[in-house]
Design a protein around this motif. Structure first.
Motif, PDB file in Angstrom:
ATOM      1  N   LEU A  66     -14.720 -21.602 -71.444  1.00 43.41           N
ATOM      2  CA  LEU A  66     -13.278 -21.567 -71.231  1.00 43.41           C
ATOM      3  C   LEU A  66     -12.545 -21.042 -72.460  1.00 43.41           C
ATOM      4  CD1 LEU A  66     -12.522 -24.898 -69.333  1.00 43.41           C
ATOM      5  CD2 LEU A  66     -12.395 -22.570 -68.431  1.00 43.41           C
TER       6      LEU A  66
ATOM      7  N   ALA B  44     -14.798 -22.204 -64.564  1.00 39.98           N
ATOM      8  CA  ALA B  44     -13.869 -22.981 -63.730  1.00 39.98           C
ATOM      9  C   ALA B  44     -14.508 -23.350 -62.399  1.00 39.98           C
ATOM     10  CB  ALA B  44     -12.583 -22.189 -63.509  1.00 39.98           C
TER      11      ALA B  44
ATOM     12  N   LEU C 145      -9.241 -26.845 -68.643  1.00 40.49           N
ATOM     13  CA  LEU C 145      -8.998 -25.943 -67.525  1.00 40.49           C
ATOM     14  C   LEU C 145      -7.499 -25.704 -67.359  1.00 40.49           C
ATOM     15  CD1 LEU C 145     -10.486 -24.348 -65.371  1.00 40.49           C
ATOM     16  CD2 LEU C 145     -10.367 -26.352 -63.894  1.00 40.49           C
TER      17      LEU C 145
ATOM     18  N   ILE D  69      -7.665 -20.512 -60.056  1.00 29.15           N
ATOM     19  CA  ILE D  69      -7.865 -21.594 -61.030  1.00 29.15           C
ATOM     20  C   ILE D  69      -6.835 -22.692 -60.806  1.00 29.15           C
ATOM     21  CG2 ILE D  69      -7.682 -22.204 -63.482  1.00 29.15           C
ATOM     22  CD1 ILE D  69      -9.227 -19.663 -64.107  1.00 29.15           C
TER      23      ILE D  69
END
Length: 126
Positions: free
Chosen positions: A70, A82, A97, A116
């Motif tokens: 990430l 993700a 995230l 996402i």
């Protein structure tokens, strides 16, 4: 040739995932070595990352791998992370995230940012 390459990815992903499940210390070590190998192709690195989906949420080494993915700012790599985080329902990585979604890399496709955000919404459901 394209079908052979795709099949190679499936075989490699299955092998990494199985090894990580059956012998976590060995599997995660192998996955880590692939991810840290500067000569490994992007596709091989992505397959190794996706193989961490077979490990339980909170497993320390794979959690560190996903956290690093990430932070890489490579949007495709982060998007793969993700999806793994969602598969594992890894609540410990939800803050990272969210941070990634809030400040995506320049040029990140809007549809991936939307995906996402949908992952985050799903993970926040009780």
């Amino acid at each position: 040739a394209a079908r052979l390459a795709a099949r190679d990815g499936v075989i490699r992903r299955t092998a990494y995932r199985t090894l990580a499940k059956e012998k976590p210390a060995v599997g995660v070590t192998l996955i880590t070595s692939v991810l840290e190998n500067p000569t490994a192709s992007r596709k091989v690195r992505q397959v190794a990352l996706e193989a961490t989906s077979g490990l339980p949420a909170g497993e320390p080494l794979s959690t560190a791998i996903l956290r690093s993915a990430l932070a890489s700012r490579d949007f495709n790599f982060a998007f793969s992370a993700a999806r793994v985080i969602e598969e594992r329902n890894d609540q410990a990585l939800l803050p990272e995230l969210k941070a990634f979604a809030a400040t995506p890399p320049r040029g990140a496709p809007r549809f991936m940012i939307g995906a996402i955000n949908r992952i985050i919404i799903q993970m926040e459901k009780p």
